[in-house]
Structures are given as C-alpha cells and as structure tokens.
Design a protein around this motif. Structure first.
Motif, PDB file in Angstrom:
ATOM      1  N   GLU A 146       0.852  -1.186   0.000  1.00  0.00           N
ATOM      2  CA  GLU A 146       0.000   0.000   0.000  1.00  0.00           C
ATOM      3  C   GLU A 146       0.894   1.244   0.000  1.00  0.00           C
ATOM      4  O   GLU A 146       1.893   1.255   0.713  1.00  0.00           O
ATOM      5  N   PRO A 147       0.699   2.267  -0.774  1.00  0.00           N
ATOM      6  CA  PRO A 147      -0.482   2.640  -1.559  1.00  0.00           C
ATOM      7  C   PRO A 147      -0.463   2.162  -3.013  1.00  0.00           C
ATOM      8  O   PRO A 147      -1.283   2.589  -3.809  1.00  0.00           O
ATOM      9  N   GLY A 148       0.471   1.298  -3.394  1.00  0.00           N
ATOM     10  CA  GLY A 148       0.490   0.751  -4.743  1.00  0.00           C
ATOM     11  C   GLY A 148       1.486   1.433  -5.661  1.00  0.00           C
ATOM     12  O   GLY A 148       2.186   2.371  -5.273  1.00  0.00           O
ATOM     13  N   VAL A 149       1.527   0.932  -6.898  1.00  0.00           N
ATOM     14  CA  VAL A 149       2.506   1.375  -7.888  1.00  0.00           C
ATOM     15  C   VAL A 149       1.815   1.557  -9.233  1.00  0.00           C
ATOM     16  O   VAL A 149       0.985   0.736  -9.618  1.00  0.00           O
ATOM     17  N   LYS A 150       2.166   2.631  -9.925  1.00  0.00           N
ATOM     18  CA  LYS A 150       1.739   2.834 -11.314  1.00  0.00           C
ATOM     19  C   LYS A 150       3.008   2.916 -12.142  1.00  0.00           C
ATOM     20  O   LYS A 150       3.830   3.811 -11.921  1.00  0.00           O
ATOM     21  N   GLN A 151       3.163   1.960 -13.088  1.00  0.00           N
ATOM     22  CA  GLN A 151       4.437   1.882 -13.790  1.00  0.00           C
ATOM     23  C   GLN A 151       4.330   1.094 -15.080  1.00  0.00           C
ATOM     24  O   GLN A 151       3.521   0.175 -15.191  1.00  0.00           O
ATOM     25  N   ALA A 152       5.198   1.444 -16.044  1.00  0.00           N
ATOM     26  CA  ALA A 152       5.371   0.671 -17.276  1.00  0.00           C
ATOM     27  C   ALA A 152       6.643  -0.167 -17.140  1.00  0.00           C
ATOM     28  O   ALA A 152       7.636   0.291 -16.555  1.00  0.00           O
ATOM     29  N   PHE A 153       6.599  -1.386 -17.658  1.00  0.00           N
ATOM     30  CA  PHE A 153       7.736  -2.308 -17.613  1.00  0.00           C
ATOM     31  C   PHE A 153       8.053  -2.752 -19.036  1.00  0.00           C
ATOM     32  O   PHE A 153       7.176  -3.249 -19.743  1.00  0.00           O
ATOM     33  N   ILE A 154       9.307  -2.594 -19.443  1.00  0.00           N
ATOM     34  CA  ILE A 154       9.746  -2.999 -20.774  1.00  0.00           C
ATOM     35  C   ILE A 154      10.871  -4.018 -20.615  1.00  0.00           C
ATOM     36  O   ILE A 154      11.775  -3.843 -19.792  1.00  0.00           O
ATOM     37  N   ASN A 155      10.804  -5.080 -21.422  1.00  0.00           N
ATOM     38  CA  ASN A 155      11.828  -6.142 -21.439  1.00  0.00           C
ATOM     39  C   ASN A 155      12.060  -6.740 -20.047  1.00  0.00           C
ATOM     40  O   ASN A 155      13.191  -7.080 -19.687  1.00  0.00           O
ATOM     41  N   ALA A 156      11.000  -6.894 -19.286  1.00  0.00           N
ATOM     42  CA  ALA A 156      11.114  -7.419 -17.918  1.00  0.00           C
ATOM     43  C   ALA A 156      11.543  -8.886 -17.928  1.00  0.00           C
ATOM     44  O   ALA A 156      11.154  -9.660 -18.802  1.00  0.00           O
ATOM     45  N   ARG A 157      12.341  -9.221 -16.924  1.00  0.00           N
ATOM     46  CA  ARG A 157      12.754 -10.609 -16.675  1.00  0.00           C
ATOM     47  C   ARG A 157      12.702 -10.832 -15.163  1.00  0.00           C
ATOM     48  O   ARG A 157      13.166  -9.991 -14.390  1.00  0.00           O
ATOM     49  N   ILE A 158      12.154 -11.963 -14.762  1.00  0.00           N
ATOM     50  CA  ILE A 158      12.120 -12.298 -13.333  1.00  0.00           C
ATOM     51  C   ILE A 158      13.502 -12.764 -12.908  1.00  0.00           C
ATOM     52  O   ILE A 158      14.083 -13.659 -13.518  1.00  0.00           O
ATOM     53  N   PRO A 181      17.570   1.311 -16.998  1.00  0.00           N
ATOM     54  CA  PRO A 181      17.479  -0.026 -16.406  1.00  0.00           C
ATOM     55  C   PRO A 181      17.199   0.024 -14.900  1.00  0.00           C
ATOM     56  O   PRO A 181      17.656   0.929 -14.204  1.00  0.00           O
ATOM     57  N   HIS A 182      16.441  -0.969 -14.428  1.00  0.00           N
ATOM     58  CA  HIS A 182      16.089  -1.091 -13.012  1.00  0.00           C
ATOM     59  C   HIS A 182      16.160  -2.551 -12.597  1.00  0.00           C
ATOM     60  O   HIS A 182      15.909  -3.450 -13.406  1.00  0.00           O
ATOM     61  N   GLU A 183      16.465  -2.754 -11.333  1.00  0.00           N
ATOM     62  CA  GLU A 183      16.242  -4.042 -10.678  1.00  0.00           C
ATOM     63  C   GLU A 183      15.516  -3.702  -9.394  1.00  0.00           C
ATOM     64  O   GLU A 183      16.015  -2.921  -8.580  1.00  0.00           O
ATOM     65  N   LYS A 184      14.311  -4.252  -9.243  1.00  0.00           N
ATOM     66  CA  LYS A 184      13.487  -3.844  -8.113  1.00  0.00           C
ATOM     67  C   LYS A 184      12.664  -5.028  -7.617  1.00  0.00           C
ATOM     68  O   LYS A 184      12.267  -5.887  -8.399  1.00  0.00           O
ATOM     69  N   THR A 185      12.384  -5.023  -6.311  1.00  0.00           N
ATOM     70  CA  THR A 185      11.567  -6.061  -5.698  1.00  0.00           C
ATOM     71  C   THR A 185      10.192  -5.482  -5.370  1.00  0.00           C
ATOM     72  O   THR A 185      10.090  -4.371  -4.836  1.00  0.00           O
ATOM     73  N   PHE A 186       9.162  -6.235  -5.697  1.00  0.00           N
ATOM     74  CA  PHE A 186       7.776  -5.847  -5.436  1.00  0.00           C
ATOM     75  C   PHE A 186       7.117  -6.946  -4.620  1.00  0.00           C
ATOM     76  O   PHE A 186       7.482  -8.119  -4.717  1.00  0.00           O
ATOM     77  N   ASN A 187       6.110  -6.560  -3.807  1.00  0.00           N
ATOM     78  CA  ASN A 187       5.413  -7.570  -3.023  1.00  0.00           C
ATOM     79  C   ASN A 187       3.915  -7.292  -2.997  1.00  0.00           C
ATOM     80  O   ASN A 187       3.442  -6.322  -3.583  1.00  0.00           O
ATOM     81  N   GLY A 188       3.180  -8.182  -2.321  1.00  0.00           N
ATOM     82  CA  GLY A 188       1.745  -7.999  -2.140  1.00  0.00           C
ATOM     83  C   GLY A 188       0.949  -7.990  -3.429  1.00  0.00           C
ATOM     84  O   GLY A 188       1.243  -8.722  -4.374  1.00  0.00           O
ATOM     85  N   ILE A 189      -0.069  -7.134  -3.467  1.00  0.00           N
ATOM     86  CA  ILE A 189      -0.960  -7.017  -4.629  1.00  0.00           C
ATOM     87  C   ILE A 189      -0.170  -6.572  -5.861  1.00  0.00           C
ATOM     88  O   ILE A 189      -0.400  -7.049  -6.974  1.00  0.00           O
TER      89      ILE A 189
END
Length: 192
Positions: free
Chosen positions: A80-92, A133-141
């Motif tokens: 919370e409060p969430g994320v608004k974002q575009a992702f290009i060429n994403a890889r887990i 370029p980014h490397e980021k961790t996201f969780n939850g919803i």
C-alpha cells in the motif's frame, strides 16, 4: 486512443514476447494508449499481447486497488499505496515468500475469475519508458499484478494455474469467449 482487447483463443496470447529497443516505433504513444485502454476497461494491468503486440511490455496500476478498498481492508497488504508503472523487457530474477491465493480475472478472459496461487514477492530486471534499467523487488498485490502481466509476455494465462478439473469445468465458457459469444464492457478482438 482506446485499443481493442484480444480475446482468449488468439494465438498471440500464447506467444512469448520479443524484447524491444528504444527506437521501437511510436513507443510513447503505445504506452499512453495502453494506459487509456486499461483504465477504460477497468483493468489494473495490461500487457502488449492483449492489444495484439508481440513485445515485452506491460503497464500496471495497483494504486487503484488501494484507493477503492473497503475500510476494513486498509493496511492488509504491504505494498500500500500501490505502484503505477510501465515495464519494458522485464525478466524475473527471483520469486520469494509464501504462495497465497487471490481471485484473479483477465481482460482477455471476460466474466471468469478464479483463485490463483502466486508467490508473495518478485524481483525483476526491466527498463522503464525512458529505457533506464532497473532491478526492483515488489510484493503484495503489486507483485501479483506484475506476475499476472509478466505471464502474458511469456505466453501464459492465469487459467494455466488452475487444476485440470477446474479448467475442464470452465471449458464451455472459454470456448464461448474464443467464439465471440461473450461480451465485455469494452471492445474486443475475437479469434477468427
């Protein structure tokens, strides 16, 4: 411009997306159109294959979920409060945490919602709309929405996670979608 959503049964929904470069034609306009299409369709995420583009691009806005949640739900999710974002060429890069169930739907599969088990946390490498370029961790919803949209650029759908018996029960509804017999509140393209 609001774009039509590709319906279940279309080949592009089962195709792995290709990476793009900064010179991809009209990329800024495409992302703008994806935001407009997602909001007009009452979605919280939209992947390029859903608008008939075979590229590794998706947009998410988990903030909408938190803005519209009931009072007793507040503080329940760590993102919370969430994320608004575009992702290009994403890889887990990594999946972590416990698996948890959440009732998912998909703009390409209207009128079907099912509980899907997914990990709590995802770490991604990606570039943003400016190709930073980014490397980021996201969780939850937020992680859940990212994983759902990421599946689209890998040629997977949320129904692939259902047990065979449950998928068999849904077969008639899925066939109706692919034959254009189901209507949504937004414009769709049905397989030929």
């Amino acid at each position: 411009m609001i774009l039509p959503i590709v319906a279940y049964g279309a080949d592009i929904l089962r195709k792995e997306g290709r990476e793009i470069t900064p010179d991809y034609p009209n990329l800024a306009k495409l992302i703008e159109d994806m935001w407009e299409t997602m909001y007009a369709s009452n979605g919280v995420g939209l992947a390029a294959p859903q608008i008939n583009k075979d590229i590794r691009l998706f947009v998410i806005d988990s903030a909408q979920i938190f803005e519209n949640q009931e009072e007793d739900e507040k503080g329940k999710y760590p993102d919370e409060p969430g994320v608004k974002q575009a992702f290009i060429n994403a890889r887990i890069k990594e999946l972590d945490g416990e698996e948890w169930a959440y009732n998912e739907g998909c703009l390409s599969i209207p009128k079907i919602r099912e509980d899907v088990m997914r990990k709590e946390t995802v770490t991604l490498t990606y570039v943003d709309e400016n190709f930073v370029p980014h490397e980021k961790t996201f969780n939850g919803i937020t992680a859940r929405i990212i994983l759902h949209e990421y599946d689209h650029i890998e040629g997977k759908l949320f129904i692939d996670y259902l047990k065979p018996f449950k998928r068999k029960l849904l077969r008639g509804k899925l066939d109706d979608i692919s034959k254009g017999k189901v209507r949504a509140d937004y414009k769709m393209i049905f397989p030929k």
